[in-house]
Design an enzyme around this catalytic site. Sequence first.
Site, PDB file in Angstrom:
ATOM      1  CB  SER A   1      -0.795   0.101   1.272  1.00 36.45           C
ATOM      2  OG  SER A   1      -0.352   0.038   2.515  1.00 36.45           O
ATOM      3  CG  ASP A   2       1.175   5.945  -1.183  1.00 36.39           C
ATOM      4  OD1 ASP A   2       2.207   6.158  -0.459  1.00 36.39           O
ATOM      5  OD2 ASP A   2       0.876   6.587  -2.464  1.00 36.39           O
ATOM      6  CD1 TRP A   3       4.772   5.354   4.930  1.00 40.63           C
ATOM      7  CD2 TRP A   3       4.658   4.296   2.902  1.00 40.63           C
ATOM      8  NE1 TRP A   3       5.822   4.717   4.814  1.00 40.63           N
ATOM      9  CE2 TRP A   3       5.661   3.768   3.651  1.00 40.63           C
ATOM     10  CE3 TRP A   3       4.203   3.700   1.888  1.00 40.63           C
ATOM     11  CZ2 TRP A   3       6.710   3.064   3.082  1.00 40.63           C
ATOM     12  CZ3 TRP A   3       5.216   2.554   1.364  1.00 40.63           C
ATOM     13  CH2 TRP A   3       6.213   2.427   1.919  1.00 40.63           C
TER      14      TRP A   3
END
Length: 1023
Positions: A414-416
């Site tokens: 995932s992106d942050w």
Amino acid sequence: MPKSYTPVHDSIPEEDHFSSDDESNFRLHRIDRSASRSQSPKENEGEPSILAPLVRKSTDFETYLDSLTEDEQQLLSASKDHDIEDLDRFGDGTAAARRRFSESKKRRKLLAKRGGWRAVYYSKTWWRTLVVVIIALGLLVWGFLKYASTRGDIWEEYDMPGPDSYFPTPKGGTLKHWAESYEKASKLVERMTLIEKVNITTGTGWQMGINSKLTISGPAALVGFPSLCLQDGPLGIRFADHITAFPAGITTGATWNRDLMRQRGAAIGLEARLKGVNVILGPSMGPLGMMPAGGRNWEGFGSDPVLQAVAAVETIHGIQSNGVMATAKHYIMNEQEHFRQPNEWGIPYALSSNIDDRALHEVFLWPFAESIRADVASVMCSYNQVNNSHACENSKLLNGILKDELGFQGFVQSDWLAQRSGVNSALGGLDMSMPGDGLHWADGRSLWGSELTRAALNTSVPMERLNDMVTRIVAAWYQLGQDSWESPAPDGDGGPNFSSWTDDEFGFRYPGSPGDTSAARVNRFIDAQGRGEEGHWNIARKVAAEGIVLVKNVGGVLPLSRSPRANAERPYRVGVYGDDGGPAAGPNICTDRGCNSGTLAMGWGSGTVEFPYLISPIDALQGAWQSDVQMTPYLRNAVMPADTSDKDLCLVFVNADSGEGYISAGGIHGDRNNLFLQKGGDTLVHTVATNCGGPTVVVVHAVGPVIVEPWIDLPGVQAVLFAHLPGEESGNALLDVLFGDVDASGRLPYTVGKSLEDYGPGAQVLYEPNAPVPQVDFSDALYIDHRYFDRNNINPRYEFGFGLSYTKWELTNMKITRLQRNPSRLPAARPPDAVAPPSYDANPPLANESVLFPPGFRILSKYIYPYLPTLEATTPPPPNPEASGSATDQKPHRTKPSDAGGGAGGNPSLYEEVARIDLTVQNTGTRSGQQVIQLYVSFPHTVTESSGQKSHENIDFPDRVLRNFTKISLAPGQKMDVNMTLTRKDLSYWSVREQNWVLPKDEFYFWVGYSSRNLPLGKPFDP
């Protein structure tokens, strides 16, 4: 004389003092004076005054109240009206009423200071705030409903179902060239405990690693699997020392040079490895640039799927050649910064990018498919929603397209904070949660971690899915050979050797954990840049120089001479104008480059690095000329005509900046507000060009296309260069082109229109929410950038692929060769899996003390652990008595695998070559130079598909699409034979009805030339 008065607040702790205008203080003064007239000083000496509190030993406010004398308590509480009324000098009760009101106020204030519920109930400030909040909320709701009523048609337009689903997640390990890595991984994973498996899939939390942006939560220590370091970014190693600040992606794309793209990637990969980084978070291929004002377009390589794909593939090959995992990001449709994250813009939901299946495949998926063919190790899912489903739990995108149709063998991270659910994201295809925190930054509450442990025990997440998640991560580690990594020199331990959070040698081990003071050596200051001619500065300079696009050159004013003809009576005078031409207060003056100060060499946001140095244009120009030249800098954006009129040459530097949405700079909130120059750049160019005594050369440093209409046709503007974002070697690279040390060989990776509206309604950033979940319609996405201009017969200022050279070129002898005879309309049948994926015991382990925190375990605040505090909710549900057969006999519903799949990047037959184009290129000029030969394809005019029993649907196509290119270097007069090939996929379109790539059986037209609108050669082709 009255006894000296001690203010009440003098004996209260400083934080509890009354304000200077407190009315209780004022009232005590009044009463004190009144009492002094009826009593002599002598009379007052024998007893304490009710107006002068005794000296207090305690500074605690509640203790102070308890220590008040009876008279003081009576006064402060105003409990006996007649005691106050005795002081009424007016005799009519008016003063008594005023005093009762005043003392009641004092009582409320005193009780409010006691804390607890009284502080709330008796606090006037609290009640006032509550009223204001209620009114504000009411106005907000009213305004929102009013806005909704006026935009009802738009809201109704997006009242649409979510995307198709795809379950279960396809397992990794089905392709032959990954088989060895998966075999090793499966042997390691089957020895892991549940806790270790969860540990590998979940980040440790924001700022919980001693050295990096993020370290995957603890290693699987029992089996020898290490923590992994993931670090930005697309143009170098973020937050690190002694690294190279490479040119941005948009500059790299403008080179159109495959070899330089790979060299840059290899240098980034080597620096990452020397710094102990396992996974580099790049390259970026999303945003693609559908919206020219999009804030992060500059991180990618240009607004065309093929150019973006080629640059991404070369970068991935380069990075992974040094054993570092590359990351293809952001998957997918992350095209604007406004509303891309929940809560970032005051709206609880991320926007939804709504896209049809055909445009998704032919435009936005194209670079990702090619990246998977290049065996990219990781894919990062984005913050936004796609068709109203979060990208990081969208099973159609992750399971159906990425892992089935495209055959992705690596892991999805995932992106942050892009993960928005626990079980759903696991079942939807997410493999790794970053940074481990859940819905909010640094709160220590993970959607996975211990919750994933619980979900595996109670079978909410099947062990089959968890095992695949872990195996994908470990297999990628083996695939890149990281099991044989040596420790980074000179004294590394195999992990990262730099800190993202401090420049000091020693620092906190867990800076994100409040109260933890354990320290460690966090920076070893290892130089990863290389030395001398082998240093990475050399690659950075070449990329920056070839990424400069010359778009105007009247009368051959460029290249400049280092020995210009001087006036006999005075030296040759050069004026340098614009803030962009000089240095800022420091190259890293603003965090993540979040300001536009001095020369612009990269945009802002998480895709940046710390400059080790930055050569500004004025720095490089200081020693540029060999003869007597008088150079005068005017490094500001406001100049007077008198500053220019006596100059023989005027160099003007202007720019346009943008970046990630968490930073706002100069009134720009991530996405640009328009496509004009910033900081008064248009006025600056106009002033200089209309008054300069000689030619004006304009250098534009920008994140993407800019509108140049206010000044481009001025007679004084004789040369214009788009220098993009050149990185640390900015000034030196510019001089290489200005003085002709290298040819002007950059080509535009986007179209320069005459207005923002030229790009079409689908290319406009959504700046205001149009629904509770903002909806962005990509109905025109098939016609991105130059395709839209061509379809609508819009004349751009400079077309896609355009760029001038210092020499002249000629293309001849075009020939097309068929490489397949009568290729089928559809690709070959999907091949079976080359190898069987790993298989594990599908039963969850027993819920016992092995999943609990070990006795005496030191728990760090906000650190994400896989351990459970209790065994609550870990029991699997009882079997359904109404179900027939045993639980092991029940087979879950499985979505049919895609016919377009079967290999890395899709069906292998899609990448079979069907045609070769040969031609001859000659440099007919007098200088050595480089030229980009571009191949475009026009699809057949009439293509139909059956859309029912009797009707046929006409399939629309762009006028022409880029499908291949090559860059060559030739000496004056030299010729070269060039060939380029086309694959089945290059000549196919995505059929929504057949869910496959279809090759039309009719006449194509192949174009060869220098840009999307300068195509001197062309021939028909019938497959």
